[in-house]
Design an enzyme around this catalytic site. Structure first.
Site, PDB file in Angstrom:
ATOM      1  N   LYS A   1     -55.566 -46.889 -10.805  1.00 45.57           N
ATOM      2  CA  LYS A   1     -56.056 -47.586 -11.996  1.00 45.57           C
ATOM      3  C   LYS A   1     -54.941 -48.279 -12.770  1.00 45.57           C
ATOM      4  CE  LYS A   1     -56.138 -43.545 -15.105  1.00 45.57           C
ATOM      5  NZ  LYS A   1     -55.263 -43.970 -16.181  1.00 45.57           N
ATOM      6  N   THR A   2     -53.757 -47.665 -12.815  1.00 44.31           N
ATOM      7  CA  THR A   2     -52.657 -48.295 -13.550  1.00 44.31           C
ATOM      8  C   THR A   2     -52.223 -49.589 -12.872  1.00 44.31           C
ATOM      9  OG1 THR A   2     -51.896 -46.116 -14.285  1.00 44.31           O
ATOM     10  CG2 THR A   2     -50.357 -47.940 -14.528  1.00 44.31           C
TER      11      THR A   2
ATOM     12  N   ASP B   1     -57.566 -47.565 -21.679  1.00 40.55           N
ATOM     13  CA  ASP B   1     -57.417 -46.629 -20.569  1.00 40.55           C
ATOM     14  C   ASP B   1     -58.017 -45.280 -20.966  1.00 40.55           C
ATOM     15  OD1 ASP B   1     -56.660 -45.611 -18.149  1.00 40.55           O
ATOM     16  OD2 ASP B   1     -54.540 -45.401 -18.645  1.00 40.55           O
ATOM     17  N   GLU B   2     -58.409 -44.480 -19.976  1.00 44.30           N
ATOM     18  CA  GLU B   2     -58.986 -43.151 -20.218  1.00 44.30           C
ATOM     19  C   GLU B   2     -60.129 -43.219 -21.244  1.00 44.30           C
ATOM     20  OE1 GLU B   2     -58.145 -40.996 -18.229  1.00 44.30           O
ATOM     21  OE2 GLU B   2     -56.026 -41.056 -17.741  1.00 44.30           O
TER      22      GLU B   2
ATOM     23  N   GLN C   1     -63.595 -36.898 -15.379  1.00 49.09           N
ATOM     24  CA  GLN C   1     -62.343 -36.378 -15.936  1.00 49.09           C
ATOM     25  C   GLN C   1     -62.401 -36.232 -17.454  1.00 49.09           C
ATOM     26  OE1 GLN C   1     -58.568 -37.690 -13.907  1.00 49.09           O
ATOM     27  NE2 GLN C   1     -59.918 -39.222 -12.965  1.00 49.09           N
TER      28      GLN C   1
ATOM     29  N   ARG D   1     -54.644 -33.268  -9.153  1.00 50.24           N
ATOM     30  CA  ARG D   1     -53.228 -33.508  -9.510  1.00 50.24           C
ATOM     31  C   ARG D   1     -52.362 -33.402  -8.244  1.00 50.24           C
ATOM     32  NH1 ARG D   1     -54.144 -36.486 -12.626  1.00 50.24           N
ATOM     33  NH2 ARG D   1     -56.280 -36.083 -12.012  1.00 50.24           N
TER      34      ARG D   1
END
Length: 643
Positions: free
Chosen positions: A32-33, A226-227, A257, A592
């Site tokens: 995504k980044t 973001d998020e 998430q 993770r």
């Protein structure tokens, strides 16, 4: 368009969709980044001035990574020939740093001084204790932390104290309103804001001041969040207002998430995106570049049992990978010894310590793990002990904050007698009551000398770069000599204040006095992840919540017992979103890991001094046994007793 060549098809679609509302549903490890930075750079290549682009995220680490990646793309493209000044770059920062920027620029219309002080958690707690006492309540009976929590949730819902009082119907709510008003009075007297005010006051400003609203809507025509699944109501309002004129909003997130409902985050913000922004395009990023097939296999199985989500299925071209390890420990000491032994074996076999993480559901679990790592002589970093919250560092920061805001009573109380200068509490009370003229002559001289010291630091802040100013404050205040003449612990504290001067050097490129103000802002807004240091190395020990956005080769997920993980909820009534949050938290922990996941639980765990027999977590029964392999203690060769 070479900068798009390394994107997969959905990523490329997202980068090329520049106008209107866009929701990018990005699974864990789905790039995504990279997608976000490519989209921002594509806007700039199309001719959008960089300064008209806003990118908001939740951690300083994520914001720093965005800035770095965008900066590299711009610097590498000679055709753009863009100026290098910060004012001509996209604004990439956290929600709270955005609030600071908005309020320092135009906060006067809602009564916010441009030089306001930002209260950190300790400052807020101290002010709340004072507010509780002034309301005639006993802080031991009526916890300041409880009031802070209630008020924080109210501010997250965009409620100010006046509206909260109007809505108060129960005795506890009425007491909270009374304490809140007194807390607000303390903040106003000190020209201070707490974390939640940075967002609440920004929204208040944009709602009430048409000039400010128009200015920031025109400043940032293209907005990226973001998020997005982690936004609460006030953050949702902030982005909605900023984007309502040009409608160019790109939200990136993953309902799977959402793990922060306890602090006000609403999964409904991402689920209702198309309703809030009619005509919005939705693009799914499902290809994972981080984890092995085995890790994604159990992650997909776990999260599929949730109902409140955007359906998706992560897949990867990565290798099958190792099976997921499972260790059954006798108790928490045995579990910790296993983790330390296994981590030690991995390190001896060539693994980098910083590529190993131990994740736990509750902070108390770190005690046994830390002890085992110390016994084994293994390097580790416990995430959660913040540099800027160390006493000696806060002392120096308080001198600097006072130099920028003489009205900060909390800072005055903190350093009036650091180093000791014989100014007592009664003197301080008289000063706060405006009765400084009644002080005895000798005491008046002491206080005048202290005021002179603050004025010297204040004048120096207009002429000295941040690194030199910190050194000046350490020397001028006498803190340096005071610590130098102390014991070994004091000498260690001296090293920490020297480290602050070193850290301040990175702010030297900013114009005066912006550099020192930026240092003070960053110190107040520091997060747990900012403590991560590759230079220090060591296995990372942290809560699962703190691990959000990070990745490691090997991840231990410990304490998988019913009542601990999933955690036993204190609330009697939970909505479906909250009920499913523990499963989302496990999903975040699993994703993770890049190469290896090791799960563990204890058959007996000591909680609040009592040993209790436990039941393995329901999450373990949800995992297909084909993905699992039993782990033995590397040193004791203990067999698992799970099966």
């Amino acid at each position: 368009m070479d900068y798009l060549s390394n994107l997969n098809h959905p990523q490329r679609e997202a980068a090329l969709h520049t106008d209107g509302a866009l929701l990018i549903v990005a699974g864990a490890g789905a790039g995504k980044t990279k997608t976000l930075t490519s989209r921002i750079f594509h806007l700039i290549k199309k001719g959008v001035p960089p300064e008209q682009v806003l990118a908001i995220t939740f951690t300083n680490k994520a914001a720093g990574e965005l800035k770095q990646r965008i900066g590299k793309l711009i610097a590498a493209d000679r055709d753009l020939n863009l100026p290098v000044s910060a004012e001509k770059r996209p604004f990439a920062g956290t929600f709270h740093s955005l609030g600071v920027h908005i309020l320092r620029s135009m906060g006067k219309s809602v009564g916010v001084s441009p030089r306001f002080t930002i209260f950190d958690r300790a400052d807020s707690k101290s002010a709340m204790k004072e507010a509780v006492e002034s309301a005639g309540l006993n802080p031991k009976q009526f916890s300041p932390e409880l009031f802070l929590s209630i008020i924080s949730k109210a501010k997250g819902k965009s409620l100010g104290v006046s509206r909260y009082r109007e809505l108060a119907s129960e005795r506890m709510e009425e007491m909270t309103a009374e304490v809140w008003e007194r807390y607000e009075k303390i903040l106003n007297e000190e020209k201070a804001l707490d974390f939640d005010d940075l967002l609440l006051k920004s929204v208040e400003l944009l709602k009430q001041d048409a000039g400010a609203r128009n200015r920031f809507q025109e400043t940032w025509r293209y907005i990226h969040v973001d998020e997005y699944q982690d936004t609460n109501f006030v953050q949702y309002e902030l982005t909605k207002i900023l984007s309502e004129k040009h409608k160019n909003i790109c939200a990136v997130g993953d309902a799977d998430q959402t793990i922060y409902s306890w602090r006000g985050a609403s999964i409904r913000n991402i689920l209702n995106f198309k309703k809030d922004f009619p005509g919005a395009r939705v693009i799914l990023l499902e290809e994972n570049y981080r984890s092995t097939k085995n890790i994604l296999g159990i992650a997909n199985d776990i999260i599929r049992k949730n109902n409140v989500r955007v359906p998706k299925n992560l897949f990867t071209a990565n290798a099958e990978g190792e099976k997921i390890g499972l260790f059954s420990a006798c108790d928490e000491e045995d579990e910790a010894a296993f983790i330390a032994a296994k981590a030690g074996k991995l390190i001896r076999n060539g693994a980098k310590p910083e590529e190993i993480a131990v994740l736990y559901r509750a902070n108390f679990q770190s005690r046994a793990i830390e002890s085992a790592f110390l016994d084994a002589g293994l390097p580790y970093q416990l995430i959660g002990t913040r540099f800027f919250e160390r006493k000696e560092v806060k002392d120096v920061l308080s001198y600097l904050r006072l130099a920028r805001n003489f009205d900060s009573r909390s800072d005055l109380k903190r350093v009036m007698n650091i180093p000791p200068r014989g100014i007592g509490k009664i003197t301080l009370l008289k000063i706060f009551a405006g009765k400084g003229g009644e002080l005895p002559a000798a005491m008046k001289i002491k206080f005048d000398n202290f005021k002179g010291l603050l004025k010297r630091i204040s004048r120096a802040s207009e002429t000295l770069r941040p690194g030199e100013l910190v050194k000046f404050a350490i020397a001028e205040s006498g803190i340096g000599d005071w610590l130098k003449s102390g014991d070994e612990e004091d000498l260690e504290r001296l090293e920490n204040v020297k480290e602050l001067a070193t850290l301040a050097l990175k702010y030297s490129a900013l114009p005066l006095p912006d550099g020192i103000d930026k240092l003070l802002n960053d110190a107040a807004l520091q997060s747990d992840q900012d403590e991560l240091s590759d230079e220090r190395g060591g296995v990372r020990l942290m809560t699962i919540h703190a691990s959000k956005g990070l990745e490691f080769d090997t991840v231990f997920i410990v304490g998988l017992e019913d009542g601990l993980f999933p955690h036993e909820k204190m609330e009697s009534e939970l909505g479906p979103e909250e009920e499913e949050e523990e499963r989302r938290l496990f999903y975040v922990a699993l994703t993770r890991a890049k190469k290896k996941v090791i799960l563990s639980y204890a058959n007996i765990r000591t909680i609040f001094g009592s040993k209790k027999f436990t039941v393995p977590s329901e999450f373990l029964t949800d995992i297909d046994g084909n993905f699992l392999e039993l782990e033995n203690h590397p040193e004791k060769s203990l067999k698992s007793i799970y099966f």
